[in-house]
Design a protein around this motif. Sequence first.
Motif, PDB file in Angstrom:
ATOM      1  N   GLU A  51      15.900 -12.984   7.199  1.00  0.00           N
ATOM      2  CA  GLU A  51      16.935 -12.557   8.383  1.00  0.00           C
ATOM      3  C   GLU A  51      15.890 -11.979   9.337  1.00  0.00           C
ATOM      4  O   GLU A  51      15.585 -11.988  10.511  1.00  0.00           O
ATOM      5  N   ASN A  71      24.534 -19.099   6.449  1.00  0.00           N
ATOM      6  CA  ASN A  71      23.986 -17.736   7.069  1.00  0.00           C
ATOM      7  C   ASN A  71      22.526 -17.696   7.627  1.00  0.00           C
ATOM      8  O   ASN A  71      21.948 -16.781   7.925  1.00  0.00           O
ATOM      9  N   CYS A  76      19.524 -15.672  10.853  1.00  0.00           N
ATOM     10  CA  CYS A  76      18.042 -15.236  11.004  1.00  0.00           C
ATOM     11  C   CYS A  76      17.364 -15.309  12.165  1.00  0.00           C
ATOM     12  O   CYS A  76      17.954 -16.101  13.115  1.00  0.00           O
ATOM     13  N   TRP A 127      18.896 -14.941   3.167  1.00  0.00           N
ATOM     14  CA  TRP A 127      19.054 -13.465   3.762  1.00  0.00           C
ATOM     15  C   TRP A 127      17.841 -12.862   3.899  1.00  0.00           C
ATOM     16  O   TRP A 127      17.460 -12.066   4.758  1.00  0.00           O
TER      17      TRP A 127
END
Length: 919
Positions: free
Chosen positions: A433, A26, A30, A430
């Motif tokens: 991000e 993930n 970002c 996250w």
Amino acid sequence: LLEKMADVSLKEAALIVGVVAACYWNSLFCGFVFDDVSAILDNKDLHPSTPLKNLFQNDFWGTPMSEERSHKSYRPLTVLTFRLNYLFSELNAVSYHFLNLVFHVVVCIVFLKVCKLFLDNRSSVVASLLFAVHPIHTEAVTGVVGRAELLSSIFFLAAFLSYTKSKGPDNTIVWTPIAVTVFLVAVATLCKEQGITVVGICCVYEVFIAQGYTLPALLDTAVQILRGKGSIPFSMLQTLLKLIVLMFSTLLLVVVRVQVIQSQLPVFTRFDNPAAVSPSPARQLTFNYLLPVNAWLLLNPSELCCDWTMGTIPLVESLLDVRNVATLTFFCFLGSLMVFSLRYPGDSSKTVLMALCLIVLPFIPASNLFFPVGFVVAERVLYVPSMGFCILVAHGWKKLSNKSVLRKISWVCLAAVLFTHALKTLHRNWDWESEYTLFMSALKVNKNNAKLWNNVGHALENEKNFERALQFFIQATQVQPDDIGAHMNVGRTYKNLNKTKEAEESYMIAKSLMPQIIPGKKYAARVAPNHLNVYINLANLIRANESRLEEADQLYRQAISMRPDFTQAYISRGELLLKMNKPLKAKEAYLRALELDRTNADLWYNLAIVYIELKDPTEALKNFNRALELNPTHKLALFNSALLMQESGDARLRPEAKQRLLHYVKEEPQDSNGYFNLGMLAMDDKKDMEAEAWMKKAIRLQPNFRSALFNLALLYSQTGKELMALPVLEDLLRYYPDHTKGLILKGDILMNQKKDIVGAKMCFEKILELDPNNVQGKHNLCVVYFEERDLIKAEKCLVETLALAPHEEYIQRHLNIVRSKIASLGATEQSSLPSDGTAATEAKKNSFQNLKEAKSEKTTTQSTADNKKEHSKNKKPADKSNVDKETPKKSTKGIKDIEKKRVAALKRLEEIERILNGE
């Protein structure tokens, strides 16, 4: 045996790749946040147009190492990888994050290879997996600037692995691995400064691992030699030789590094690292307390924060502070491990010793022991020290799992740690991000850091949410009342909200917090360079008031007196001096700024504007070109240099002017001015269809674009499409009912093409309502009276017109024609006016010639919707009646000259305003 054990199998590598991918997939979603903005988005060293040598002259952030504001972080090889990213994907964040992920995988695999030198195979995999998933690494892996840690770690570990091969059979020295080690150390150091600490690890490895000495044995040998009871063993001499070579190489690297920073340490403020400027014993107690804080982050990475500066960790100011217990406990634990590892022989003590070396030595540059650093705690600097921590944990786990009673529980605990750490890492990614998510997550951990409140405010400010941003900036001033930057942020936000009084008050507070000048002491060394911007911001605010220009100038001069190398102060002062109509002084300011920074494209652009003011278009164009050499996408330089070329009237420059405008519209596709001026160039080149297309595109983007509407109508009227011009003129007059030239052109078309005398008459009467002394409108109204066969009224009208412009011979001539017509008819019945086909043809030819002459004058340079161009295009577009056979050349030229002077004056004012609006 060591080499065989150190081999990494394909399954082990695949396992590491899978685990890292599962934890960091993930991170690819970002963006560029926090320090990434300075290192990537604002760093010109990434651009292909910047010479490669600049990478080795500038710091990590693109600032020349010679400048005082430089952070002195010299990492050219890391910046080179950013440049390669930019080459392939420009500023697409995905590629930057992907490369970081790849580098982390490489570090994990090389680390596994190192672990196998001191641990068994299973424990080595455990250590490597723990390192791969540890949440403390998110800042180094998910934050793009953390690449410095990743790259440095690769060469750091590779240098160590190379050194382990320097011991040959019978304890002989193999020099090739040592040479490779020295080279890899240099490379690691060019990625990040801490790479040089691997030399210390190699030294410890040589003495205590390769040679197998213990501290008591070394002390005993030293005592014996000092007493003269023995000589230095040959093996020890060889060891000393290797260490001397390593230390000499290190010393050479340090000397080079000191030369690179030009023997200057970076300037940090008390906000960056409060303990560094605190008196004793607070400084020593706080620095020592930070060691257990870092250790706790490795042990329990549950509360992570991207910024630990300012008031995050309050100073330890007394020996009675309870936090000193944590410091004492940490040193007792560390001391016991060191005693164990140095005193006792055996594999276990060697493993602990190497783990301690990996923890302690790479951390020394960030420990404030030798020089102050610009942070209190930074999670990314724990990337390499965490390797030693992971080795310790894996070694301890091995001890527990070997006991049958604890075997199951040790496996359960290991699985729980790896799983929770992986989840925490995935969740933590996250937070990176966006800047808003990152700093909001930090505020959940720590609300005593004004910098975090400021940074959330900046994130909201970038989204134009000024009201909410102001709340966070104000909170920052409450958390840290003496934070100059926070008050500056409040002032800037008030300015964006058009609350100038409140903005000025905030800037004045920030200014009052600036350190006072101490005679004989260098001012710049005691304040962050960006804090001096308070003078610039305050001056930029008050100079909007024409009565306070001198006061603004005084602020600029004050900033320059504090920092004679403050380039921005010269730039801003130059802009102000232009506004004060002092171009020569503005030129001096810009030339002084160029002495300090010749690579600033904005400076060359501003100097070009000064030369325009000084009526030196040749020099202006040279400076525009210099700005474009430094920054080929400099929008204002592209636009205004193209217009300057167009204004020169030199047909040879038009192709280049067109190319620059095409480049401009590529950079600014929503700016109608670019398309409009492309249309004007096409009109110059008599490319009517192309001109029409560009004008229409400009009008689509800006339906009320005054100049584009008028010139499109003019283009139609010139090319025999008068009826197509009418709806365009209707649009123009709907937006601008008092547009005189539009009314004249419309009246002309109505009278000559539509034969609508009434409509034409209304247009000319409207002109005279707006300007009773408008000679052109008045004359054309006289023509209408002539067409209406009202010769008496036409005569009276022409007499009045001649009184307004007695020098115009054509009006006198037309008056004579009307009077002769009246005389020839006498007292008899007036018949319809004779239809003189020849005269009508000549009149039409003459009127179109007027239009062409007017269009050829289109040379005004403007950067905004330039309704001045039409003033120099169409002087007499409606003099098309049978009466107006010709327009004297002399009178037309006189009007043109007047118009040119007025347009030039307006142009200069608009140029200056555009510069000032760029502040």
